[in-house]
Design a protein around this motif. Structure first.
Motif, short mmCIF file in Angstrom:
data_model
loop_
_atom_site.label_atom_id
_atom_site.label_comp_id
_atom_site.label_asym_id
_atom_site.label_seq_id
_atom_site.Cartn_x
_atom_site.Cartn_y
_atom_site.Cartn_z
N HIS A 9 0.82 -1.21 0.00
CA HIS A 9 0.00 0.00 0.00
C HIS A 9 0.86 1.26 0.00
CE1 HIS A 9 -4.11 -1.71 0.90
NE2 HIS A 9 -3.34 -2.76 1.13
N ALA A 10 2.04 1.18 0.59
CA ALA A 10 2.90 2.35 0.71
C ALA A 10 3.99 2.39 -0.35
CB ALA A 10 3.54 2.39 2.10
N GLY A 11 3.92 1.48 -1.33
CA GLY A 11 4.92 1.47 -2.39
C GLY A 11 6.30 1.10 -1.91
N LEU A 12 6.37 0.18 -0.94
CA LEU A 12 7.66 -0.20 -0.35
C LEU A 12 7.99 -1.67 -0.57
CD1 LEU A 12 7.40 1.75 3.04
CD2 LEU A 12 9.08 2.15 1.23
N SER A 13 7.51 -2.24 -1.65
CA SER A 13 7.73 -3.66 -1.89
C SER A 13 9.20 -4.01 -2.06
CB SER A 13 6.94 -4.13 -3.11
OG SER A 13 7.27 -3.36 -4.24
N ASP A 14 10.04 -3.00 -2.34
CA ASP A 14 11.47 -3.26 -2.50
C ASP A 14 12.28 -2.85 -1.26
OD1 ASP A 14 11.06 -0.57 -2.75
OD2 ASP A 14 12.39 -0.29 -4.48
N ALA A 15 11.61 -2.63 -0.14
CA ALA A 15 12.30 -2.22 1.09
C ALA A 15 13.31 -3.29 1.51
CB ALA A 15 11.29 -1.99 2.20
N GLU A 16 14.53 -2.89 1.76
CA GLU A 16 15.58 -3.85 2.10
C GLU A 16 15.48 -4.31 3.56
OE1 GLU A 16 19.44 -2.47 1.11
OE2 GLU A 16 19.00 -2.23 -1.03
N THR A 17 15.10 -3.41 4.44
CA THR A 17 15.00 -3.73 5.87
C THR A 17 13.57 -3.50 6.32
OG1 THR A 17 17.27 -2.97 6.20
CG2 THR A 17 15.92 -3.26 8.17
N THR A 18 13.00 -4.46 7.04
CA THR A 18 11.62 -4.36 7.48
C THR A 18 11.50 -4.66 8.97
OG1 THR A 18 10.97 -6.67 7.15
CG2 THR A 18 10.93 -5.22 5.20
N LEU A 19 10.29 -4.56 9.46
CA LEU A 19 10.03 -4.86 10.87
C LEU A 19 10.43 -6.29 11.22
CD1 LEU A 19 8.85 -3.87 13.56
CD2 LEU A 19 6.60 -4.59 12.77
N HIS A 20 10.32 -7.21 10.28
CA HIS A 20 10.77 -8.58 10.53
C HIS A 20 12.22 -8.61 10.99
CE1 HIS A 20 7.57 -11.01 8.08
NE2 HIS A 20 7.17 -10.74 9.31
N ASP A 21 13.07 -7.81 10.34
CA ASP A 21 14.48 -7.76 10.72
C ASP A 21 14.65 -7.22 12.14
OD1 ASP A 21 15.61 -8.59 8.10
OD2 ASP A 21 14.71 -6.70 7.43
N VAL A 22 13.84 -6.21 12.48
CA VAL A 22 13.91 -5.65 13.82
C VAL A 22 13.46 -6.67 14.86
CG1 VAL A 22 13.11 -3.78 15.32
CG2 VAL A 22 13.48 -3.35 12.89
N LEU A 23 12.37 -7.37 14.56
CA LEU A 23 11.84 -8.36 15.50
C LEU A 23 12.73 -9.59 15.61
CD1 LEU A 23 8.01 -8.21 14.66
CD2 LEU A 23 9.30 -6.94 16.40
N ALA A 24 13.61 -9.79 14.62
CA ALA A 24 14.59 -10.87 14.69
C ALA A 24 15.89 -10.40 15.36
CB ALA A 24 14.90 -11.40 13.30
N ASP A 25 15.90 -9.14 15.79
CA ASP A 25 17.07 -8.53 16.43
C ASP A 25 18.25 -8.43 15.48
OD1 ASP A 25 18.14 -7.21 18.60
OD2 ASP A 25 18.99 -9.02 19.52
N ASP A 26 17.95 -8.24 14.19
CA ASP A 26 18.99 -8.11 13.18
C ASP A 26 19.13 -6.66 12.68
OD1 ASP A 26 19.64 -10.80 13.19
OD2 ASP A 26 18.13 -11.30 11.67
N ALA A 27 18.27 -5.76 13.16
CA ALA A 27 18.33 -4.37 12.72
C ALA A 27 17.71 -3.47 13.77
CB ALA A 27 17.59 -4.20 11.39
N ALA A 28 18.13 -2.20 13.78
CA ALA A 28 17.53 -1.21 14.67
C ALA A 28 16.22 -0.72 14.08
CB ALA A 28 18.49 -0.05 14.88
#
Length: 255
Positions: free
Chosen positions: A48-67
């Motif tokens: 919906h937000a045109g972010l289908s190519d986003a490299e880092t997502t909330l999944h990465d944060v919830l996996a403790d792999d990204a801030a």
């Protein structure tokens, strides 16, 4: 000062993500708004937000792999925190970490909208509702949808989460929505914010990967969403209080 809303429904297909983004864009005219895809299993916000190519997502944060900051994107006047769509990302994510994500985001925004999972059938699915200050319940004007919405309200209030209002969506021309809204308000704690008409423009927007208010800002559905946002009175709360509520939110033993 900040307030956290969970945009929730008792079933899928009500247009909850469309509504979350539309409310966010409308509120962004007056507030600093952050929209979070808290539906970690069936993420749709990034499309919906045109972010289908986003490299880092909330999944990465919830996996403790990204801030958290690495998974935030400025889109359409809002800060957007999308989830990914891969099964591996979902499997590695710890939904309980969403509590710290919301607490962190609360320090830098006025309004947080959590696009919540459309059910009460798992412990983690109801976490956004438990963390929120208030919920916006998205309904279609049918008896089953209203019944499911009442369950969402009952669950929210049992954990001290208030009801900001109800939003009827995908309303057909032949449906007597005023009568339905009047009867429904007897059972819901919040007012009817708006009735959003069924709209081909909304479907076009989803296919184009753009929010409705950006794709067709002058259509009837977009105007109805703006009316809903104007009815949504923001009750700003102390940032530290909101952050503490998020961090201490109990993950229910069962929904």
């Amino acid at each position: 000062m900040v307030e956290v809303f969970a945009v929730a429904s008792g079933k899928g297909g009500t247009g909850k993500t469309t509504s979350t983004v539309a409310l966010g864009m409308a509120l962004a005219d007056r507030y600093d708004v952050t929209v979070v895809d808290a539906d970690t299993g069936m993420a749709n916000l990034l499309f919906h937000a045109g972010l289908s190519d986003a490299e880092t997502t909330l999944h990465d944060v919830l996996a403790d792999d990204a801030a958290v900051s690495e998974a935030t994107y400025e889109r359409f006047g809002m800060t957007v925190v999308p989830c990914g769509t891969s099964l591996d990302g979902f499997r590695d994510a710890d939904p309980a970490r969403l509590r710290e994500v919301v607490a962190t985001l609360a320090a830098d925004t006025d309004v947080i909208l959590l696009d919540s999972p459309p059910a009460l059938d798992s412990r983690t699915a109801v976490l956004p509702i438990v963390m929120a200050d208030r919920i916006v319940v998205v309904l279609q004007p049918t008896i089953p949808a209203i019944s499911d919405g009442l369950k969402v309200q009952e669950y929210a209030t049992s954990y001290g989460t208030g009801v900001a209002g109800i939003l009827f969506n995908k309303v057909r021309e032949d449906e007597r929505i005023d009568d339905v809204a009047e009867k429904t308000e007897r059972y819901f704690d919040g007012p009817t914010l708006a009735a959003i008409p069924e709209s081909e423009r909304a479907r076009e927007a989803r296919r184009a990967g753009r929010p409705l208010l950006a794709h067709a800002s002058d259509c009837d559905a977009a105007a109805a969403y703006r009316r809903a946002a104007s009815q949504l009175e923001i009750e700003h709360r102390d940032v530290q209080t909101v952050a503490q509520r998020a961090r201490s939110a109990i993950i229910p033993q069962k929904a």
